[in-house]
Write an enzyme that holds these catalytic residues in place. Structure first.
Site, PDB file in Angstrom:
ATOM      1  N   GLY A 205       6.867   7.931  -6.973  1.00 10.70           N
ATOM      2  CA  GLY A 205       7.685   6.910  -7.606  1.00 10.70           C
ATOM      3  C   GLY A 205       7.501   6.837  -9.112  1.00 10.70           C
ATOM      4  CB  THR A 208       4.484   9.829  -8.958  1.00  7.01           C
ATOM      5  OG1 THR A 208       3.836   9.059  -7.944  1.00  7.01           O
ATOM      6  CG2 THR A 208       4.223  11.300  -8.744  1.00  7.01           C
ATOM      7  CB  VAL A 235      11.165   3.186   0.191  1.00  8.95           C
ATOM      8  CG1 VAL A 235      10.272   2.012  -0.123  1.00  8.95           C
ATOM      9  CG2 VAL A 235      11.953   2.932   1.456  1.00  8.95           C
ATOM     10  CG  ASP A 236      10.716  -0.736  -3.517  1.00 10.22           C
ATOM     11  OD1 ASP A 236      10.710  -0.733  -2.275  1.00 10.22           O
ATOM     12  OD2 ASP A 236       9.796  -1.195  -4.210  1.00 10.22           O
TER      13      ASP A 236
END
Ligand SMILES: Nc1ncnc2c1ncn2[C@@H]1O[C@H](COP(=O)(O)OP(=O)(O)OP(=O)(O)O)[C@@H](O)[C@H]1O
Ligand SMILES: O=P(O)(O)OC[C@H]1O[C@](O)(CO)[C@@H](O)[C@@H]1O
Ligand SMILES: [Mg+2]
Length: 474
Positions: A205, A208, A235-236
């Protein structure tokens, strides 16, 4: 008559049919991605793409992306704007006829960091298979347990081949394991150099991506000819520029099951409320999309939209009215919504996870108990039930659905093609449906909040018919 020929004047909307108007667009800026030092020397190049020699596949010349192929950041413009902003373009992703690096001696390392997301294993699988099958790379390694694995033990570096990863796309999670924290730049880069890696694929994300930028800059500082590519996983769906992140659609689909259950519980009770908490630290995309797809939701609470609980124009009065009207109500709340309403100790205010992300308090149980307390106080003689459902990890720990699996494959292939073209410090991703290469530095700071001023939030409001919960209504 050629319908595409430019007309001599403006179309003033007369009824003679469509006309064409020639307009001058603003200048175009190419947000180019960096190249490896050795790739620059080989730019006039050099190494023909081995896909051209594939035994089962004879690509036509149109298969390859030309040096001038770009995609546009924005797909629509306001031609009447007084000072239109310059158009921003990115390089189109895909295979190049001539490579910027020689794939034969390549040694690739794949790593997953941060939280889980449906499709992580598919991206890993397709990186391994694509590197092997398209470019003949035999030295592909999985690095265990996030960035810290780069300076870990030998067992943290596992050789991967197509047979090993064959069924990974069917598994949730990440076979490589993931961690937060442990970002020690020098140790990571020393570990990469010591193991002779020439290509790094970091899947994770926003954190990262910021880590990948730091590694990219350190490679540059040390003059290393090693490429690094970030593959955005969230995922958000909280990373900007790209259309959406992989796994997001799967998560929204699984969230439907929780909303369905909340709805059944709510309608089966007297004055029933079904409350579902969904992931979304700083953005409410999952809650919003799950609400739109379900249509059983009476109220969607997201971090981007403040609300208050008690008093006129507050959430609780709205819910009471809705229950009086329909007999039940369903609420979907994103985990980051209403955090400022939850009382916390000084220690709780300071609490961070290993990566430095603020630890949130649980808005679900908070809402449930505050609502119960309020109802008892305001309507002591009326029955009332709240059923709280927290499917948090269930929506991200599943394998990717078919759409996300396809998306993961295209991301992995786009990443490999970009690296083989000699690019580094970049992220592949779809922009208005066209796979493109975006500078890592841009992605690392590009947030993607729900735009509550656009049509999508109005669409939510039309589905739930919820008010704005602004204090001025009090
Ligand atoms: N600013 C930064 N500079 C360098 N490394 C960072 C930075 N922020 C985070 N990292 C590192 O990146 C890795 C992943 O970060 P983090 O745990 O925040 O997850 P993420 O990639 O944001 O994924 P998620 O979306 O699941 O939160 C960790 O190893 C963390 O130490
Ligand atoms: O895996 P952890 O550390 O519990 O992280 C949970 C967080 O990760 C995410 O799934 C992705 O950032 C968030 O929605 C959630 O707040
Ligand atoms: Mg993050």
């Amino acid at each position: 008559m050629d319908p595409t020929a430019p007309s001599s004047g403006d179309n003033n909307g007369d009824a003679t049919g469509p006309t064409n108007t020639t307009v001058t667009l603003p200048p175009l800026t190419l947000r180019d991605v960096p190249r490896l030092p050795a790739a620059l020397a080989a730019a006039s190049s050099s190494v023909p793409n081995p896909i051209s020699r594939h035994p089962n596949f004879e690509p036509p010349s149109t298969f390859y992306i030309s040096r001038g192929d770009v995609s546009l950041r924005h797909a629509f413009f306001d031609l009447s704007a007084a000072a239109p902003s310059p158009l921003v373009a990115y390089r189109r992703a895909g295979p190049r006829q001539c490579l910027g690096v020689d794939p034969a001696p390549a040694r690739a390392a794949l790593v997953t960091c941060g939280g889980l997301c449906p499709g992580l294993n598919t991206v890993l699988r397709e990186l391994v298979v694509g590197l092997h099958e398209l470019y003949g790379v035999r030295d592909v390694f999985g690095v265990a347990a996030g960035y810290r694995g780069f300076y870990g033990a030998d067992e943290d570096h596992v050789r991967l081949d197509p047979a090993t990863v064959d069924d990974w796309h069917k598994k949730g999670g990440t076979v490589l394991k993931t961690t937060r924290g442990g970002f020690d730049l020098n140790k990571i880069v020393d570990g990469i150099v010591a193991r002779g890696y020439t290509q790094i694929y970091a899947i994770g994300g926003d954190g990262t991506m910021r880590g990948a930028v730091a590694i990219f800059q350190e490679f540059k500082r040390r003059g290393l000819n090693i490429s690094i590519t970030g593959i955005p996983k969230t995922v958000d769906n909280d990373i900007g520029i790209i259309d959406r992140s992989f796994g997001f659609q799967t998560a929204v689909e699984i969230a439907q099951q929780a909303i369905d259950a909340a709805h059944v519980e709510a309608v089966s009770a007297v004055n029933g409320i079904g409350l579902v908490k969904l992931m979304g630290r700083s953005t409410g995309h999952i809650a919003l999309h799950a609400t739109l797809s379900s249509r059983d939701v009476d109220c969607c609470l997201i971090p981007e939209v403040p609300f208050h609980l008690e008093g006129k124009g507050g959430l609780f009065e709205f819910l009471y009215d809705r229950i009086k009207e329909k007999g039940h109500a369903v609420i979907v709340v994103a985990e980051g919504a209403g955090q400022e309403l939850i009382p916390r100790t000084d220690d709780q205010k300071r609490e961070q996870d290993e990566s430095g992300n603020i630890v949130f308090l649980d808005v679900g149980p908070f809402l449930k108990s505050e609502l119960g307390r309020w109802w008892k106080r305001e309507h002591p003689n009326e029955l009332f039930t709240v059923k709280y459902i927290d499917p948090t990890y269930m929506i991200r720990a599943v394998p990717a659905n078919a759409t996300d699996n396809l998306y993961c494959t295209l991301l992995a292939h786009s990443a490999i093609h970009g690296v083989m073209a000699g690019f580094t410090g970049f992220v592949p991703g779809p922009i208005n449906g066209t796979y493109s290469y975006i500078p890592l530095e841009d992605i690392a700071v590009a947030k993607n909040p729900v735009d509550v001023n656009d049509h999508k939030w109005a669409w939510v409001r039309s589905v739930t018919n919820q008010p704005d919960f602004v204090k001025s209504h009090a």
